[in-house]
Design a protein around this motif. Structure first.
Motif, PDB file in Angstrom:
ATOM      1  N   ARG A 105       0.691  -1.474   0.147  1.00  0.00           N
ATOM      2  CA  ARG A 105      -0.450  -0.284  -0.265  1.00  0.00           C
ATOM      3  C   ARG A 105       1.075   1.507  -0.096  1.00  0.00           C
ATOM      4  NH1 ARG A 105      -2.700   0.898   5.181  1.00  0.00           N
ATOM      5  NH2 ARG A 105      -0.791   1.498   5.833  1.00  0.00           N
ATOM      6  N   TRP A 151      -0.937  -4.595   7.480  1.00  0.00           N
ATOM      7  CA  TRP A 151      -0.453  -3.993   7.042  1.00  0.00           C
ATOM      8  C   TRP A 151       0.936  -3.594   7.453  1.00  0.00           C
ATOM      9  CZ3 TRP A 151      -0.523  -4.275   2.118  1.00  0.00           C
ATOM     10  CH2 TRP A 151      -1.930  -3.814   1.598  1.00  0.00           C
ATOM     11  N   CYS A 167       3.258   0.593   2.891  1.00  0.00           N
ATOM     12  CA  CYS A 167       3.417  -0.680   3.855  1.00  0.00           C
ATOM     13  C   CYS A 167       3.435  -2.003   3.503  1.00  0.00           C
ATOM     14  CB  CYS A 167       2.925  -0.316   4.953  1.00  0.00           C
ATOM     15  SG  CYS A 167       2.665   1.342   6.093  1.00  0.00           S
TER      16      CYS A 167
END
Length: 387
Positions: A105, A151, A167
């Motif tokens: 992400r 994450w 992440c």
């Protein structure tokens, strides 16, 4: 395209795919699986490995080559390509039977990005030697997003254009060909690596180690690859028809003891990171490699731009970079082809690992390359780059 980078992550999620979507069948601990052993990954059999286009062909505006250059953002030949799309909210599907092994992400700030801007990358394995990834997908498919993904491994870094918090998470998700994995908007990156292929670099340590990047379109069946090649286009020059070989581009641009290839500022001692403003690449223009040359120049002192010039195999103007050797001569590159700012560059290979250059801005039609080579000489703005 924003910066894409691969990453490691920790949790191990095991998911199977049915005809109706993703079905969670197990969640292992974050420290290595709590006794769960991943099955042996089978060696790759014969191609093709993919039979499904990840996005509808009608929505593809263009696809690039591998090894494309576009300084200063992508100064070096890129190890990946992309699908440039005609709009947002386009489903992205698995191109074949794959196992998703990691997710990433990215959250962006600064550089004109709206607050809260984020996107994702999906890393997958096809068989033992072949892996790939999608980058900058706008959202994960519901079956992925619904999982309890932790994450972790977060880090923050900056490029010349933005700051990124990235992440990642390790996962183990089996996906059938054609299953939706994400949603794309306007551009979706794609990269493929094959450990049976090792690209030649003079100084691989500057690139972070050996490169196994291959043509993104190589794993597809002939029919789908042919469709992708009809979409091949440099969006900087959309009216120029790509021609020549290798049609998909190449990562192998270094030629020892010549001007051709990757060069860096002498002050750079470690691997090249996200910022490529202290490096340059002198290569064949990958969309017309037998016809034109590309000067991808990161440093401000050299113009911080991409320049494309006519390619010649004789003389000292726009000479093919692999023909420029340590012969004591100065070569001139310019003027640029239509669509690029009028500039020229003087170039001299002073040793097998050192190159002297000078950037010269000038009015249209006033390139020093039009003058007698006897008049060429370096001034105080000349710089030296090394392998």
């Amino acid at each position: 395209m924003r910066e894409s980078a691969k990453s490691n992550a920790l949790p191990n999620i095991r998911v199977a795919v049915s005809a109706v979507g993703f079905v969670l069948i197990g969640l292992a601990g974050a420290c290595g699986g709590d006794g769960v052993t991943a099955p042996e990954v089978e060696a790759c059999g014969p191609a093709p490995y993919f039979t499904v286009l990840p996005v509808p062909a009608a929505r593809i505006v263009a696809v690039p080559v591998v090894g494309g250059v576009d300084a200063p953002g992508h100064t070096l030949p890129t190890d990946h390509g992309a699908f440039f799309l005609d709009g947002p909210d386009i489903p992205v599907k698995a191109p074949g039977d794959i196992t998703i092994t990691a997710l990433r992400r990215n959250r962006y700030s600064g550089g004109g990005e709206p607050p809260g801007t984020e996107d994702y990358a999906i890393y997958f394995q096809v068989c033992r030697e072949l892996t790939g990834w999608f980058g900058h997908v706008a959202a994960l498919a519901p079956g992925l997003a619904a999982q309890a993904i932790e994450w972790d491994e977060c880090r923050t870094y900056s490029t010349p254009f933005t700051t990124i918090e990235a992440c990642s998470a390790n996962v183990d998700i089996d996906v059938r060909a054609g299953a939706e994995v994400a949603t794309g908007s306007f551009v979706v990156d794609i990269g493929m690596e094959d450990t049976r292929v090792t690209n030649f670099y003079i100084s691989p340590q500057r690139l972070g180690g050996p490169s196994h990047a291959i043509c993104m379109w190589a794993p597809w069946d002939d029919a789908n690859r042919a469709v992708l090649f009809t979409k091949l286009r440099d969006l900087r020059r959309p009216d120029v028809t790509p021609t020549g070989e290798p049609r998909c581009g190449t990562m192998e641009v270094d030629v020892p003891s010549t001007a051709k290839g990757v060069w860096v500022d002498p002050a750079m001692t470690g691997p090249i990171q996200a910022d490529e403003t202290d490096v340059m690449a002198l290569v064949d223009y990958p969309y017309r490699p037998q016809m034109e040359l590309a000067l991808s120049l990161g440093p401000e002192s050299l113009g911080a731009r991409l320049a494309v010039v006519e390619r010649r195999t004789s003389g000292r103007v726009n000479r093919a970079f692999e023909d420029v050797t340590q012969d004591g001569l100065i070569y001139c590159y310019g003027p640029t082809v239509p669509g690029f700012a009028p500039s020229s560059w003087l170039v001299q290979l002073t040793s097998a690992t050192a190159l002297r250059l000078e950037h010269i801005d000038h009015a249209a039609g006033a390139s020093p390359c039009n003058a007698d080579p006897a008049t060429w000489s370096f001034g105080p703005a000349a710089v030296t780059m090394i392998r």
